[in-house]
Design an enzyme around this catalytic site. Structure first.
Site, mmCIF file in Angstrom:
data_model
loop_
_atom_site.group_PDB
_atom_site.id
_atom_site.type_symbol
_atom_site.label_atom_id
_atom_site.label_comp_id
_atom_site.label_asym_id
_atom_site.label_seq_id
_atom_site.Cartn_x
_atom_site.Cartn_y
_atom_site.Cartn_z
ATOM 1 C CE LYS A 82 47.137 47.514 41.238
ATOM 2 N NZ LYS A 82 47.831 46.755 40.184
ATOM 3 N N GLY A 154 39.111 44.740 37.121
ATOM 4 C CA GLY A 154 37.873 45.077 37.808
ATOM 5 C C GLY A 154 36.611 44.620 37.119
#
Length: 295
Positions: A82, A154
């Site tokens: 990322k 998350g």
């Protein structure tokens, strides 16, 4: 012979090869090996999984190149990493390391609140998140070779990924039904580039694969997203924040492949132990909603 390395056709083709598979977030070589042994088609190398990024707060950046290289050296499957939205140098650094894909990701703290990367300038294919056809088409116009729902990373809560997948697919059907003279107005209203909408209308689908991401925590979650039309599944925190990562990894891979075999999914779901702890989306403050990052 013409060199086609890094062309749009090649990059989209590389992403297409992951179709039907599971891509797992990992933070070290040990986790990467667990993912590969479980049948993951690729891994995402990062310093912290999204649940830990969310818990820690502050500014989240590209992983230490040492971690990326460690993961690359540990597995034979493709390795993704990322970079922050709009961070030209993080993207170039990852490209120089030889990663197979770069995710310009809202999970990390954006470096630029106005501009996304021009992904056509890079040899490596890019993955980007989207919530609707406007975001999807803009990322494709910038050169993204693979899309994924943003979901809400998350959280272990699938509801936002479901919302985004349904939204994109409903809008694809709408675009496919529009007359040519209606398409420009639709482009104006959604901020979707006209030429990309024309391609979507011609194909009856997005011109790149669209995976599910952001909240996948169980085999049933993975199967649900495949049934809703996902081309594959990203699992961020759901594997290594569970009670038994190796079991969860294998079960999610199997459920993604056999997403309409309910007896198998029931069997896969038995005795896994606890899934990752989930977060109710309504408890998140606006600034805690990662899906709002980017445009």
């Amino acid at each position: 012979m013409t060199n086609v390395t890094g062309t749009e056709r090649v990059k989209r083709g590389m992403a297409e090869m992951q179709k039907g598979g599971v891509i797992m977030d990992v933070i070290n070589a040990e986790q990467a090996k667990i993912a590969e042994e479980a049948g993951a088609v690729a891994v995402m190398a990062l310093e912290r999984v999204p649940a830990d990024i969310r818990a820690a707060g502050g500014v989240s950046r590209m992983a230490d190149p040492t971690i990326v290289e460690e993961v690359m050296g540990a597995v034979s499957i493709p390795v993704m990493a990322k970079c922050r939205i709009g961070h030209l140098v993080e993207a170039r650094v990852l490209e120089s390391l030889g990663v197979d894909y770069i995710d310009e990701s809202e999970v990390l703290t954006p470096a630029d609140e106005v501009y996304h990367l021009n992904k056509r300038d890079y040899t490596v294919p890019f993955v980007c998140g989207c919530r609707d056809i406007g975001e999807a088409a803009r990322r494709i116009a910038e050169g993204a070779s693979m899309l994924r729902t943003k979901g809400e990373p998350g959280t272990g809560n699938i509801v936002e990924a479901v919302r985004h997948m349904r939204q994109v697919n409903a809008e694809i059907r709408q675009v496919a039904s529009l007359r040519e003279d209606e398409l420009m107005t639709y482009a104006k209203n959604t901020g979707a580039p006209y030429e990309v909408l024309r391609e979507i209308k011609r194909l009856g689908r997005l011109p790149v694969v669209n995976f599910a991401a952001g909240g996948v925590a169980t085999p049933a979650d993975a199967a649900l997203m495949m049934q809703l039309g996902a081309d594959g599944v990203f699992v961020g925190s759901g594997i290594f924040k569970s009670e038994n990562p190796a079991k969860f990894a294998r079960a999610i891979v199997e459920a993604t492949t056999h997403y309409e075999d309910y007896e198998l999914i029931a069997s896969l779901s038995k005795g896994l132990g606890n899934a990752m702890k989930g977060i109710e989306i309504s408890t998140l403050l606006p600034e805690q909603r990662m899906q709002e990052r980017g445009w």
